[in-house]
Scaffold this active site. Structure first.
Site, short mmCIF file in Angstrom:
data_model
loop_
_atom_site.label_atom_id
_atom_site.label_comp_id
_atom_site.label_asym_id
_atom_site.label_seq_id
_atom_site.Cartn_x
_atom_site.Cartn_y
_atom_site.Cartn_z
N TYR A 104 49.01 33.10 52.49
CA TYR A 104 48.82 32.88 51.05
C TYR A 104 48.84 31.39 50.71
CZ TYR A 104 48.35 37.69 49.72
OH TYR A 104 47.84 38.95 49.56
N ARG A 155 45.45 30.12 51.48
CA ARG A 155 44.50 30.46 50.42
C ARG A 155 44.75 29.64 49.16
NH1 ARG A 155 44.64 36.51 49.32
NH2 ARG A 155 43.18 35.90 47.69
N ASP A 198 42.55 33.08 41.71
CA ASP A 198 42.28 31.67 42.02
C ASP A 198 42.37 30.73 40.83
OD1 ASP A 198 39.82 32.12 40.66
OD2 ASP A 198 38.73 32.49 42.52
N HIS A 203 45.48 40.94 39.11
CA HIS A 203 46.09 40.92 40.45
C HIS A 203 47.00 39.71 40.66
CE1 HIS A 203 42.74 43.79 42.14
NE2 HIS A 203 43.64 44.40 41.43
N SER A 232 32.89 44.34 44.23
CA SER A 232 32.36 45.53 44.90
C SER A 232 32.85 46.79 44.19
CB SER A 232 32.80 45.55 46.36
OG SER A 232 34.21 45.62 46.44
N ASN A 245 25.28 40.75 40.52
CA ASN A 245 25.73 40.83 41.91
C ASN A 245 24.48 40.91 42.79
OD1 ASN A 245 26.91 41.76 44.41
ND2 ASN A 245 28.62 42.62 43.26
P1 OAD Z 1 34.92 42.11 47.27
O1 OAD Z 1 34.96 41.17 48.42
O2 OAD Z 1 35.25 43.54 47.52
O3 OAD Z 1 33.46 42.08 46.63
C1 OAD Z 1 32.81 40.88 46.39
C2 OAD Z 1 31.49 41.19 45.69
O4 OAD Z 1 30.91 39.97 45.32
C3 OAD Z 1 30.47 41.94 46.55
O5 OAD Z 1 29.98 43.04 45.80
C4 OAD Z 1 29.37 40.91 46.79
O6 OAD Z 1 28.07 41.49 46.86
C5 OAD Z 1 29.52 40.05 45.56
N1 OAD Z 1 29.03 38.66 45.67
C6 OAD Z 1 29.00 37.86 46.77
N2 OAD Z 1 28.50 36.64 46.45
C7 OAD Z 1 28.22 36.67 45.12
C8 OAD Z 1 27.68 35.72 44.20
N3 OAD Z 1 27.34 34.49 44.57
N4 OAD Z 1 27.54 36.12 42.91
C9 OAD Z 1 27.88 37.37 42.51
N5 OAD Z 1 28.39 38.29 43.33
C10 OAD Z 1 28.56 37.95 44.63
O7 OAD Z 1 35.84 41.47 46.12
P2 OAD Z 1 36.50 42.18 44.87
O8 OAD Z 1 35.65 43.25 44.33
O9 OAD Z 1 36.96 41.10 43.96
O10 OAD Z 1 42.78 42.71 45.75
O11 OAD Z 1 37.78 42.84 45.53
C11 OAD Z 1 38.70 43.50 44.72
C12 OAD Z 1 40.09 43.34 45.25
O12 OAD Z 1 40.15 43.68 46.64
C13 OAD Z 1 40.60 41.91 45.25
O13 OAD Z 1 41.13 41.53 43.99
C14 OAD Z 1 41.69 41.95 46.28
C15 OAD Z 1 40.94 42.69 47.36
O14 OAD Z 1 41.70 43.35 48.29
C16 OAD Z 1 44.02 42.42 46.09
O15 OAD Z 1 44.31 41.50 46.84
C17 OAD Z 1 45.03 43.33 45.44
#
Ligand code: OAD
Length: 258
Positions: A71, A74, A108, A123, A196, A220
């Site tokens: 962490y 990060r 972040d 989160h 996602s 996305n």
């Molecule tokens: P993910 O890594 O699951 O999804 C990232 C998404 O961003 C994907 O759908 C990509 O297609 C999209 N993406 C990538 N580059 C992009 C760009 N330039 N513009 C727009 N979209 C883009 O991340 P999260 O959905 O945020 O939780 O994940 C949710 C949670 O899972 C996080 O908060 C974290 C993780 O485990 C905890 O740590 C509790």
């Protein structure tokens, strides 16, 4: 020459008429700032690391130093990162619609650094800490030096301190979840950006908005789990589509991106 991104005219009309806009964001909005996402193949953090070793209370109890160091790595990464045009477009939009909030799964702090005023963090946040044992917030500089586990200690009870983020198997902060839910229920338009939508309960929030009548817009490059229910899909990077959306809807704001 840069290709012009075509924003549907019907979306422009909806946004201009909207009273309440909510942006629901995930790791993808920070990808163009150099912050890795979680689930993108190859580059996602969960492609390289197992969340069970790093992002659960059990992992912290087993190996606190490993979790702490990950962490802190990060945290230093996001401190060096800068907000990108996607974050900035949302901050600009806040000044253009009567009411707007950003509901983010990100830890972040880049929305705030871009100028968004109303940010609900589901989160938690890197760089903020609390005691693993007594739960009290602890500022980094007031923490007691590490013991044999290699992790700084709580000045109040001597417990180990931990990042103030939500781990798997932990509930979300109740007040943030309630506020987010209230914003979703009054939203006219929800922008679902860079997530996602695989992690619950966060992923269910746009569905609450949809049930209450909101228009859902996904930004996305890839379809998320919510893609089947969205009304508009802007397929590509947020750093390009969000500024294009703002300038198409409020041409008077184009100078913010010049
Ligand atoms: P993910 O890594 O699951 O999804 C990232 C998404 O961003 C994907 O759908 C990509 O297609 C999209 N993406 C990538 N580059 C992009 C760009 N330039 N513009 C727009 N979209 C883009 O991340 P999260 O959905 O945020 O939780 O994940 C949710 C949670 O899972 C996080 O908060 C974290 C993780 O485990 C905890 O740590 C509790």
């Amino acid at each position: 020459m840069r290709e012009t991104l075509q924003i549907p005219e019907s979306l422009v009309r909806l946004l201009r008429a909207a009273h309440t806009v909510v942006a629901f964001t995930g790791a993808g909005i920070s990808a163009e700032s150099g912050v890795p996402t979680f689930r993108d193949a190859q580059t996602g953090l969960w492609a390289r690391y197992d969340p069970r070793d790093l992002a659960t209370p059990q992992a912290f109890m087993r190996n606190p130093k490993l979790v702490w160091d990950w962490y802190e790595w990060r945290r230093s990464l996001v401190e060096q990162a800068q907000p990108n045009p996607g974050h900035r477009a949302l901050a600009v939009m806040e000044g253009l619609v009567p009411e707007m909030a950003v509901v983010t799964q990100n830890v972040d702090g880049l929305h705030q650094r871009a100028g968004s005023q109303r940010v609900i963090e589901l989160h938690g946040r890197l760089g903020r800490y609390r005691c693993f044992d007594c739960g009290r917030p602890v500022r980094r500089e007031e923490a007691a030096p590490p013991g044999p586990e290699g992790v700084p200690r709580c000045p109040h009870c001597g417990g180990l301190i931990r990042p103030d983020v939500v781990w798997f198997n932990e509930p979300l902060p109740q007040d943030a979840l309630e506020q987010a839910s209230a914003w979703m229920r009054k939203a006219d338009v929800v922008l679902i950006v860079g997530t996602s939508a695989q992690v619950w309960p966060a992923a269910g929030l746009p569905l609450e908005a949809k049930r209450a009548g909101a228009v859902l817009v996904e930004v996305n490059p890839q379809p998320s789990q919510l893609a089947p229910v969205v009304d508009f899909a802007l397929r590509g990077p947020a750093g390009q589509w969000l500024p294009a959306l703002v300038t198409a809807t409020w041409p008077e704001a184009a100078s913010a991106f010049a």
